[in-house]
Scaffold this motif. Structure first.
Motif, PDB file in Angstrom:
ATOM      1  N   GLY A 153      60.249  34.127 110.538  1.00 30.76           N
ATOM      2  CA  GLY A 153      61.032  35.178 109.889  1.00 30.76           C
ATOM      3  C   GLY A 153      60.985  36.539 110.548  1.00 30.76           C
ATOM      4  O   GLY A 153      61.615  37.481 110.071  1.00 30.76           O
ATOM      5  N   GLU A 154      60.269  36.663 111.671  1.00 33.15           N
ATOM      6  CA  GLU A 154      60.264  37.962 112.366  1.00 33.15           C
ATOM      7  C   GLU A 154      61.591  38.170 113.084  1.00 33.15           C
ATOM      8  O   GLU A 154      62.246  37.200 113.486  1.00 33.15           O
ATOM      9  N   SER A 155      61.958  39.422 113.275  1.00 29.68           N
ATOM     10  CA  SER A 155      63.229  39.691 113.962  1.00 29.68           C
ATOM     11  C   SER A 155      63.038  39.616 115.480  1.00 29.68           C
ATOM     12  O   SER A 155      61.935  39.842 115.992  1.00 29.68           O
ATOM     13  N   LEU A 156      64.136  39.335 116.181  1.00 31.58           N
ATOM     14  CA  LEU A 156      64.085  39.281 117.647  1.00 31.58           C
ATOM     15  C   LEU A 156      63.641  40.630 118.213  1.00 31.58           C
ATOM     16  O   LEU A 156      62.876  40.683 119.178  1.00 31.58           O
ATOM     17  N   GLY A 179      52.437  45.534 128.674  1.00 38.46           N
ATOM     18  CA  GLY A 179      52.244  46.843 129.289  1.00 38.46           C
ATOM     19  C   GLY A 179      53.514  47.640 129.531  1.00 38.46           C
ATOM     20  O   GLY A 179      53.504  48.611 130.287  1.00 38.46           O
ATOM     21  N   ILE A 180      54.624  47.238 128.889  1.00 37.55           N
ATOM     22  CA  ILE A 180      55.874  47.977 129.075  1.00 37.55           C
ATOM     23  C   ILE A 180      55.955  49.082 128.024  1.00 37.55           C
ATOM     24  O   ILE A 180      55.857  48.813 126.823  1.00 37.55           O
ATOM     25  N   ALA A 181      56.131  50.306 128.488  1.00 43.30           N
ATOM     26  CA  ALA A 181      56.136  51.428 127.547  1.00 43.30           C
ATOM     27  C   ALA A 181      57.542  51.708 127.005  1.00 43.30           C
ATOM     28  O   ALA A 181      57.691  52.125 125.854  1.00 43.30           O
ATOM     29  N   ALA A 182      58.562  51.480 127.820  1.00 41.55           N
ATOM     30  CA  ALA A 182      59.934  51.754 127.360  1.00 41.55           C
ATOM     31  C   ALA A 182      60.350  50.675 126.360  1.00 41.55           C
ATOM     32  O   ALA A 182      59.750  49.607 126.281  1.00 41.55           O
ATOM     33  N   ARG A 183      61.391  50.963 125.594  1.00 43.60           N
ATOM     34  CA  ARG A 183      61.811  50.022 124.560  1.00 43.60           C
ATOM     35  C   ARG A 183      62.948  49.126 125.057  1.00 43.60           C
ATOM     36  O   ARG A 183      63.987  49.612 125.511  1.00 43.60           O
ATOM     37  N   VAL A 184      62.721  47.830 124.957  1.00 41.61           N
ATOM     38  CA  VAL A 184      63.777  46.850 125.254  1.00 41.61           C
ATOM     39  C   VAL A 184      64.284  46.348 123.906  1.00 41.61           C
ATOM     40  O   VAL A 184      63.507  45.824 123.105  1.00 41.61           O
ATOM     41  N   LEU A 185      65.571  46.538 123.671  1.00 40.88           N
ATOM     42  CA  LEU A 185      66.144  46.236 122.357  1.00 40.88           C
ATOM     43  C   LEU A 185      67.263  45.206 122.492  1.00 40.88           C
ATOM     44  O   LEU A 185      68.216  45.427 123.242  1.00 40.88           O
ATOM     45  N   VAL A 188      57.843  29.604 123.531  1.00 39.83           N
ATOM     46  CA  VAL A 188      57.176  28.973 122.383  1.00 39.83           C
ATOM     47  C   VAL A 188      56.754  30.053 121.381  1.00 39.83           C
ATOM     48  O   VAL A 188      57.003  29.940 120.178  1.00 39.83           O
ATOM     49  N   ALA A 189      56.142  31.117 121.900  1.00 41.86           N
ATOM     50  CA  ALA A 189      55.672  32.183 121.011  1.00 41.86           C
ATOM     51  C   ALA A 189      56.848  32.831 120.281  1.00 41.86           C
ATOM     52  O   ALA A 189      56.797  33.086 119.074  1.00 41.86           O
ATOM     53  N   ARG A 190      57.935  33.087 121.008  1.00 42.68           N
ATOM     54  CA  ARG A 190      59.107  33.707 120.378  1.00 42.68           C
ATOM     55  C   ARG A 190      59.686  32.792 119.299  1.00 42.68           C
ATOM     56  O   ARG A 190      60.011  33.239 118.190  1.00 42.68           O
ATOM     57  N   THR A 191      59.816  31.521 119.633  1.00 43.87           N
ATOM     58  CA  THR A 191      60.438  30.583 118.701  1.00 43.87           C
ATOM     59  C   THR A 191      59.627  30.482 117.406  1.00 43.87           C
ATOM     60  O   THR A 191      60.196  30.515 116.306  1.00 43.87           O
ATOM     61  N   PHE A 228      70.228  30.986 124.052  1.00 43.51           N
ATOM     62  CA  PHE A 228      70.558  29.634 123.597  1.00 43.51           C
ATOM     63  C   PHE A 228      69.307  28.913 123.125  1.00 43.51           C
ATOM     64  O   PHE A 228      68.203  29.425 123.284  1.00 43.51           O
ATOM     65  N   GLU A 229      69.548  27.770 122.514  1.00 44.89           N
ATOM     66  CA  GLU A 229      68.436  26.958 122.029  1.00 44.89           C
ATOM     67  C   GLU A 229      68.346  25.746 122.935  1.00 44.89           C
ATOM     68  O   GLU A 229      69.347  25.072 123.192  1.00 44.89           O
ATOM     69  N   HIS A 230      67.129  25.500 123.425  1.00 50.37           N
ATOM     70  CA  HIS A 230      66.942  24.407 124.373  1.00 50.37           C
ATOM     71  C   HIS A 230      65.552  23.822 124.159  1.00 50.37           C
ATOM     72  O   HIS A 230      64.577  24.585 124.043  1.00 50.37           O
ATOM     73  N   LEU A 231      65.457  22.512 124.073  1.00 51.88           N
ATOM     74  CA  LEU A 231      64.174  21.832 123.810  1.00 51.88           C
ATOM     75  C   LEU A 231      63.534  22.368 122.535  1.00 51.88           C
ATOM     76  O   LEU A 231      62.311  22.444 122.424  1.00 51.88           O
ATOM     77  N   GLY A 232      64.388  22.792 121.597  1.00 50.11           N
ATOM     78  CA  GLY A 232      63.869  23.332 120.343  1.00 50.11           C
ATOM     79  C   GLY A 232      63.383  24.767 120.453  1.00 50.11           C
ATOM     80  O   GLY A 232      62.819  25.311 119.502  1.00 50.11           O
ATOM     81  N   LEU A 233      63.613  25.397 121.610  1.00 48.92           N
ATOM     82  CA  LEU A 233      63.111  26.753 121.842  1.00 48.92           C
ATOM     83  C   LEU A 233      64.246  27.771 121.848  1.00 48.92           C
ATOM     84  O   LEU A 233      65.363  27.471 122.274  1.00 48.92           O
ATOM     85  N   SER A 234      63.933  28.970 121.397  1.00 53.21           N
ATOM     86  CA  SER A 234      64.904  30.069 121.439  1.00 53.21           C
ATOM     87  C   SER A 234      64.692  30.836 122.737  1.00 53.21           C
ATOM     88  O   SER A 234      63.644  31.472 122.916  1.00 53.21           O
ATOM     89  N   ILE A 235      65.698  30.768 123.601  1.00 51.97           N
ATOM     90  CA  ILE A 235      65.574  31.366 124.937  1.00 51.97           C
ATOM     91  C   ILE A 235      66.528  32.561 125.035  1.00 51.97           C
ATOM     92  O   ILE A 235      67.693  32.457 124.662  1.00 51.97           O
ATOM     93  N   SER A 236      65.999  33.675 125.506  1.00 48.82           N
ATOM     94  CA  SER A 236      66.770  34.923 125.644  1.00 48.82           C
ATOM     95  C   SER A 236      66.682  35.374 127.094  1.00 48.82           C
ATOM     96  O   SER A 236      65.858  36.234 127.443  1.00 48.82           O
TER      97      SER A 236
END
Ligand code: GDP
Length: 314
Positions: free
Chosen positions: A111-114, A126-132, A102-105, A41-49
């Motif tokens: 224009g970068e993808s999530l 430091g996470i080696a596995a892929r979170v998609l 903030v960095a994500r938003t 959701f979007e909160h305080l102008g931020l994209s939160i996942s």
């Protein structure tokens, strides 16, 4: 070709525990953790996942074990000042956690993808596995309740899951595209197992299954799908899973989760105390200690799930 690819479907807290276990027993290049984004959701102008963030913090060892959510070593200066200024303060964001949003938003706005942002941030931590993320497109879970139609975080955090759930909606899901790498992994000849983590089926797993093509990809799977029960002794370890079951007219037990997944499941891991729930289920069932407190618990349960999948494939 060797069958080494594991695809795990995950929500937040329960899912991340098993995902961490899986990350210790599957080589990082062979593990794809698909995160629910229906809670975003979007909160305080931020994209939160929230589910991506919970996975990120758990897999990097930065999770706040005292609170059970958010980041460790957290401080709350931002929230305190925000509250002083009149809020809104109902959704708590710690100072360190805030940096991630903030960095994500900023990057999403540029224009970068999530998925690219998530890949970069998880690597930096430091996470080696892929979170998609399940999709790059917005999907928003809404709760149809006795208090009307509620945005998910309004229900979950704002009203602390008190409203009675009548149905769940995944707005945007029908038009969203499942992430192509997710669909490709499901169709891969390298697929060893699909693992449905012990997440809330209604709000963490079903948004993923609601994306076009996902149920079809499951139906065409060439490797077994195994789920771990999020219900132990008729109760959720955390959160509203059992409450939702009762409100949706389902018996509050581990068997209800397996029945809900139906033909998607080949195997099911239930807690040793729920052995009787396996009666009459079509998936092959094994029992194990499923409460994950220590890292050893998480690793052991990940091994049980993968061994069940391997046995089903043999
Ligand atoms: P959320 O998005 O943060 O609500 O997280 P999930 O949907 O991934 O996790 C919520 C579910 O995880 C609840 O149904 C809990 O019962 C389940 N859960 C949490 N911890 C454990 C655990 O240690 N073992 C099992 N089997 N389930 C757990």
């Amino acid at each position: 070709m060797s069958r080494d690819l594991v695809v795990a479907l995950s929500g937040g807290v329960g899912g991340a525990k098993l995902a961490l276990g899986l990350s210790k027993v599957v080589a990082p290049e062979n593990l794809l953790i698909v995160a629910n984004t229906g809670d975003d959701f979007e909160h305080l102008g931020l994209s939160i996942s929230p589910d991506i963030d919970t996975l990120t913090y758990a897999l990097s060892g930065l999770d706040n074990q005292t609170l059970g959510w958010g980041r460790r070593d957290e401080s709350w200066n931002f929230m305190e000042v925000l509250a002083t200024l009149g809020g809104p303060a109902w959704f708590r964001l710690g100072d360190r956690d805030l940096a991630l949003h903030v960095a994500r938003t900023m990057r999403l706005k540029a224009g970068e993808s999530l998925s690219a942002i998530t890949a970069d941030m998880t690597r930096r931590l430091g996470i080696a596995a892929r979170v998609l993320p399940m999709s790059e497109d917005p999907v928003r879970t809404r709760v149809d309740s006795d208090e009307g139609l509620l945005d998910f975080q309004d229900y979950f955090v704002g009203r602390q899951c008190r409203p009675v759930v009548k149905a769940l909606r995944f707005d945007g899901a029908a038009a969203a595209r499942a992430h192509p790498d997710f669909l490709a992994a499901l169709a891969s000849p390298r697929l060893r197992a699909i693992v449905i983590c012990p997440s809330n089926p209604f709000i963490s797993v079903e948004p993923i299954l609601a994306l076009p093509g996902v149920r079809e990809a499951f139906a065409a799977r060439t490797a077994p799908c195994v789920a771990v029960s999020p219900i132990i002794g008729g109760k959720a370890v955390k959160g509203p899973t059992a409450k939702m079951m009762a409100e949706l007219g389902l018996p509050a037990g581990a068997a209800s989760v397996a029945r809900r997944y139906g033909a998607l499941l080949d195997g099911y891991v239930l807690d040793a105390q729920d052995a009787a729930e396996a009666q009459g289920l079509s998936a092959r069932c094994v029992t194990a200690p499923t409460l994950m407190t220590s890292l050893e618990d998480k690793v052991a349960l990940a091994r049980v799930a993968l061994e069940l999948a391997d046995a089903l494939r043999a």
